[in-house]
Design an enzyme around this catalytic site. Structure first.
Site, PDB file in Angstrom:
ATOM      1  N   ASP A   1      20.067 -47.164   5.637  1.00  0.00           N
ATOM      2  CA  ASP A   1      19.613 -47.303   4.263  1.00  0.00           C
ATOM      3  C   ASP A   1      18.403 -48.251   4.330  1.00  0.00           C
ATOM      4  O   ASP A   1      18.230 -48.969   5.318  1.00  0.00           O
ATOM      5  CB  ASP A   1      20.747 -47.908   3.422  1.00  0.00           C
ATOM      6  CG  ASP A   1      20.311 -48.173   2.002  1.00  0.00           C
ATOM      7  OD1 ASP A   1      19.633 -47.310   1.423  1.00  0.00           O
ATOM      8  OD2 ASP A   1      20.643 -49.253   1.468  1.00  0.00           O
ATOM      9  N   LEU A   2      17.561 -48.220   3.322  1.00  0.00           N
ATOM     10  CA  LEU A   2      16.365 -49.079   3.348  1.00  0.00           C
ATOM     11  C   LEU A   2      16.533 -50.329   2.471  1.00  0.00           C
ATOM     12  O   LEU A   2      16.546 -51.458   2.973  1.00  0.00           O
ATOM     13  CB  LEU A   2      15.147 -48.273   2.872  1.00  0.00           C
ATOM     14  CG  LEU A   2      13.872 -49.087   2.668  1.00  0.00           C
ATOM     15  CD1 LEU A   2      13.215 -49.441   3.985  1.00  0.00           C
ATOM     16  CD2 LEU A   2      12.878 -48.319   1.800  1.00  0.00           C
ATOM     17  N   ASP A   3      16.681 -50.082   1.153  1.00  0.00           N
ATOM     18  CA  ASP A   3      16.735 -51.194   0.199  1.00  0.00           C
ATOM     19  C   ASP A   3      18.018 -52.004   0.406  1.00  0.00           C
ATOM     20  O   ASP A   3      19.114 -51.472   0.249  1.00  0.00           O
ATOM     21  CB  ASP A   3      16.695 -50.652  -1.236  1.00  0.00           C
ATOM     22  CG  ASP A   3      15.418 -49.879  -1.518  1.00  0.00           C
ATOM     23  OD1 ASP A   3      14.383 -50.524  -1.687  1.00  0.00           O
ATOM     24  OD2 ASP A   3      15.472 -48.640  -1.564  1.00  0.00           O
TER      25      ASP A   3
ATOM     26  N   THR B   1      14.367 -55.088  -1.538  1.00  0.00           N
ATOM     27  CA  THR B   1      13.528 -54.643  -2.651  1.00  0.00           C
ATOM     28  C   THR B   1      14.255 -54.739  -3.984  1.00  0.00           C
ATOM     29  O   THR B   1      13.665 -54.448  -5.018  1.00  0.00           O
ATOM     30  CB  THR B   1      13.117 -53.174  -2.451  1.00  0.00           C
ATOM     31  OG1 THR B   1      14.301 -52.462  -2.131  1.00  0.00           O
ATOM     32  CG2 THR B   1      12.082 -53.011  -1.368  1.00  0.00           C
TER      33      THR B   1
ATOM     34  N   LYS C   1      22.146 -50.095  -7.417  1.00  0.00           N
ATOM     35  CA  LYS C   1      21.833 -50.062  -5.981  1.00  0.00           C
ATOM     36  C   LYS C   1      22.236 -48.718  -5.381  1.00  0.00           C
ATOM     37  O   LYS C   1      23.372 -48.271  -5.581  1.00  0.00           O
ATOM     38  CB  LYS C   1      22.549 -51.196  -5.250  1.00  0.00           C
ATOM     39  CG  LYS C   1      21.876 -52.540  -5.485  1.00  0.00           C
ATOM     40  CD  LYS C   1      22.462 -53.620  -4.599  1.00  0.00           C
ATOM     41  CE  LYS C   1      21.740 -54.929  -4.830  1.00  0.00           C
ATOM     42  NZ  LYS C   1      22.384 -56.051  -4.148  1.00  0.00           N
ATOM     43  N   GLY C   2      21.322 -48.116  -4.673  1.00  0.00           N
ATOM     44  CA  GLY C   2      21.618 -46.832  -4.019  1.00  0.00           C
ATOM     45  C   GLY C   2      21.502 -45.640  -4.951  1.00  0.00           C
ATOM     46  O   GLY C   2      21.605 -44.498  -4.517  1.00  0.00           O
TER      47      GLY C   2
ATOM     48  N   ARG D   1      16.141 -42.813  -8.840  1.00  0.00           N
ATOM     49  CA  ARG D   1      15.337 -43.312  -9.962  1.00  0.00           C
ATOM     50  C   ARG D   1      15.807 -42.726 -11.300  1.00  0.00           C
ATOM     51  O   ARG D   1      16.079 -43.469 -12.246  1.00  0.00           O
ATOM     52  CB  ARG D   1      13.865 -42.961  -9.706  1.00  0.00           C
ATOM     53  CG  ARG D   1      12.890 -43.778 -10.523  1.00  0.00           C
ATOM     54  CD  ARG D   1      11.472 -43.386 -10.185  1.00  0.00           C
ATOM     55  NE  ARG D   1      11.200 -43.476  -8.747  1.00  0.00           N
ATOM     56  CZ  ARG D   1      10.165 -42.895  -8.132  1.00  0.00           C
ATOM     57  NH1 ARG D   1       9.301 -42.189  -8.830  1.00  0.00           N
ATOM     58  NH2 ARG D   1       9.995 -43.022  -6.836  1.00  0.00           N
TER      59      ARG D   1
ATOM     60  N   SER E   1      17.430 -43.183   2.967  1.00  0.00           N
ATOM     61  CA  SER E   1      17.334 -43.942   1.719  1.00  0.00           C
ATOM     62  C   SER E   1      17.133 -42.994   0.543  1.00  0.00           C
ATOM     63  O   SER E   1      16.469 -41.965   0.679  1.00  0.00           O
ATOM     64  CB  SER E   1      16.130 -44.889   1.802  1.00  0.00           C
ATOM     65  OG  SER E   1      15.818 -45.413   0.533  1.00  0.00           O
ATOM     66  N   ALA E   2      17.668 -43.383  -0.611  1.00  0.00           N
ATOM     67  CA  ALA E   2      17.464 -42.604  -1.833  1.00  0.00           C
ATOM     68  C   ALA E   2      16.050 -42.806  -2.373  1.00  0.00           C
ATOM     69  O   ALA E   2      15.637 -42.119  -3.302  1.00  0.00           O
ATOM     70  CB  ALA E   2      18.478 -43.021  -2.889  1.00  0.00           C
TER      71      ALA E   2
ATOM     72  N   ASN F   1       9.968 -44.006  -2.207  1.00  0.00           N
ATOM     73  CA  ASN F   1       8.947 -44.939  -1.727  1.00  0.00           C
ATOM     74  C   ASN F   1       9.191 -45.399  -0.291  1.00  0.00           C
ATOM     75  O   ASN F   1       8.430 -46.217   0.234  1.00  0.00           O
ATOM     76  CB  ASN F   1       8.906 -46.165  -2.635  1.00  0.00           C
ATOM     77  CG  ASN F   1       8.421 -45.821  -4.036  1.00  0.00           C
ATOM     78  OD1 ASN F   1       7.325 -45.293  -4.198  1.00  0.00           O
ATOM     79  ND2 ASN F   1       9.234 -46.083  -5.043  1.00  0.00           N
TER      80      ASN F   1
ATOM     81  N   LYS G   1      23.609 -40.153  -3.264  1.00  0.00           N
ATOM     82  CA  LYS G   1      24.788 -40.974  -2.957  1.00  0.00           C
ATOM     83  C   LYS G   1      25.562 -41.185  -4.266  1.00  0.00           C
ATOM     84  O   LYS G   1      24.903 -41.355  -5.298  1.00  0.00           O
ATOM     85  CB  LYS G   1      24.347 -42.331  -2.383  1.00  0.00           C
ATOM     86  CG  LYS G   1      23.500 -42.207  -1.116  1.00  0.00           C
ATOM     87  CD  LYS G   1      22.862 -43.542  -0.729  1.00  0.00           C
ATOM     88  CE  LYS G   1      21.853 -43.348   0.400  1.00  0.00           C
ATOM     89  NZ  LYS G   1      21.149 -44.578   0.796  1.00  0.00           N
TER      90      LYS G   1
ATOM     91  N   GLU H   1      24.676 -49.561   5.382  1.00  0.00           N
ATOM     92  CA  GLU H   1      24.482 -49.549   3.931  1.00  0.00           C
ATOM     93  C   GLU H   1      24.814 -50.893   3.301  1.00  0.00           C
ATOM     94  O   GLU H   1      25.643 -51.634   3.830  1.00  0.00           O
ATOM     95  CB  GLU H   1      25.447 -48.530   3.307  1.00  0.00           C
ATOM     96  CG  GLU H   1      24.855 -47.187   2.982  1.00  0.00           C
ATOM     97  CD  GLU H   1      23.879 -47.210   1.805  1.00  0.00           C
ATOM     98  OE1 GLU H   1      23.790 -48.220   1.093  1.00  0.00           O
ATOM     99  OE2 GLU H   1      23.205 -46.200   1.614  1.00  0.00           O
ATOM    100  N   ASP H   2      24.193 -51.174   2.149  1.00  0.00           N
ATOM    101  CA  ASP H   2      24.558 -52.387   1.399  1.00  0.00           C
ATOM    102  C   ASP H   2      25.204 -52.054   0.057  1.00  0.00           C
ATOM    103  O   ASP H   2      25.653 -52.965  -0.636  1.00  0.00           O
ATOM    104  CB  ASP H   2      23.319 -53.251   1.135  1.00  0.00           C
ATOM    105  CG  ASP H   2      22.382 -52.597   0.149  1.00  0.00           C
ATOM    106  OD1 ASP H   2      22.118 -51.387   0.310  1.00  0.00           O
ATOM    107  OD2 ASP H   2      21.938 -53.266  -0.797  1.00  0.00           O
TER     108      ASP H   2
HETATM  109  C1  G6P Z   1      17.412 -47.178  -3.446  1.00  0.00           C
HETATM  110  C2  G6P Z   1      17.577 -48.399  -4.331  1.00  0.00           C
HETATM  111  C3  G6P Z   1      17.702 -48.003  -5.789  1.00  0.00           C
HETATM  112  C4  G6P Z   1      16.563 -47.080  -6.185  1.00  0.00           C
HETATM  113  C5  G6P Z   1      16.558 -45.843  -5.302  1.00  0.00           C
HETATM  114  C6  G6P Z   1      15.398 -44.905  -5.620  1.00  0.00           C
HETATM  115  O1  G6P Z   1      18.622 -46.519  -3.339  1.00  0.00           O
HETATM  116  O2  G6P Z   1      18.709 -49.136  -3.942  1.00  0.00           O
HETATM  117  O3  G6P Z   1      17.676 -49.174  -6.563  1.00  0.00           O
HETATM  118  O4  G6P Z   1      16.680 -46.681  -7.536  1.00  0.00           O
HETATM  119  O5  G6P Z   1      16.430 -46.265  -3.947  1.00  0.00           O
HETATM  120  O6  G6P Z   1      14.195 -45.554  -5.306  1.00  0.00           O
HETATM  121  P1  G6P Z   1      12.744 -45.058  -5.696  1.00  0.00           P
HETATM  122  O7  G6P Z   1      11.851 -45.941  -4.881  1.00  0.00           O
HETATM  123  O8  G6P Z   1      12.650 -43.614  -5.308  1.00  0.00           O
HETATM  124  O9  G6P Z   1      12.595 -45.246  -7.165  1.00  0.00           O
HETATM  125 MG    MG Z   2      20.616 -50.103  -0.339  1.00  0.00          MG
END
Ligand code: G6P
Ligand code: MG
Length: 222
Positions: free
Chosen positions: A8-10, A16, A44-45, A48, A115-116, A119, A146, A170-171
């Protein structure tokens, strides 16, 4: 044998969450909805559009806006988010991540981003870690976000291995649920109570290492 690590990224590679929070908080304020940090935890996760839907429902405005209006809100939130993250540098990589990526590269284990976030590629560029990854799953390419397993199954496929040969890191609780639903060993970062479904929970990323991942994978798959 453990062959790939799906990241996972964020909240795992970088933090972020504070930028997502600020951008949603300001959009929420424009719509008359108070988005506080506790509520932000639930986002989280979450993708958008799904995050926006949750915010609107939270504010009692679930049916007020058209699809076009909601898309415009998402674009506005993302434009603000992109402004906020432009200052990110390699100093924003969370502790333990770079050494782990080095270890994975040394032993030839695959590293994939699951990652979801749409970005993710841009953020990996800002952090200057894109080259460590063998692939990034495009979240727009999977049917369900997810906690559905889709993105982690796509991550295993991108690595060219079976889900059982992977570990997911994952977090978020929704992310851990997705990893487990994919039949993958889950290592979670954060609160052990919130992330109880994971095979191993670490308080923060500094505890991550190949040895810890291998141990978690061996115990979970024994
Ligand atoms: C991650 C973050 C979420 C975010 C999602 C989509 O899962 O934890 O907070 O909404 O990504 O991110 P994006 O950059 O595509 O809006
Ligand atoms: Mg995360």
């Amino acid at each position: 044998m453990l062959k790939a690590v799906l990241f996972d990224l964020d909240g795992v590679i970088t933090d972020t969450a504070k930028f997502h929070f600020l951008a949603w908080r300001d959009l929420g304020a424009e719509l008359g909805i108070t988005v506080d940090e506790a509520f932000n935890e639930e986002l989280k996760g979450v993708s958008r559009m799904d995050s926006l839907e949750r915010i609107l429902a939270f504010g009692g405005l679930a049916d007020k806006y058209s699809t076009a209006e909601k898309e415009a809100f998402c674009t506005k939130k993302n434009d603000h988010y992109l402004e906020l993250i432009q200052e990110m540098t390699p100093a924003d990589i969370l502790p333990g991540i770079l050494p782990l990526l080095e270890e994975l590269r040394e032993v030839g284990l695959k590293a994939i981003v699951t990652s979801a976030s749409k970005n993710a590629p841009g953020i990996l560029e800002l952090l200057q870690v894109k080259d460590y990854f063998d692939g990034i799953v495009d979240p727009a390419s999977v049917a369900a976000g997810k906690p559905a397993p889709d993105i982690f199954l796509a991550g295993a496929a991108l690595a060219g291995v079976q889900p059982a040969e992977c570990i997911g890191v994952e977090d978020a609780a929704s992310g851990v649920e997705a990893i487990k639903a994919a039949g993958i060993t889950a290592v979670a970062i954060g609160d052990a109570e919130v992330l109880a479904q994971a095979d191993r929970v670490l308080a923060d990323t500094s505890a991550l290492s190949l040895a810890v991942l291998r141990d978690a994978w061996e115990k979970a798959t024994a």
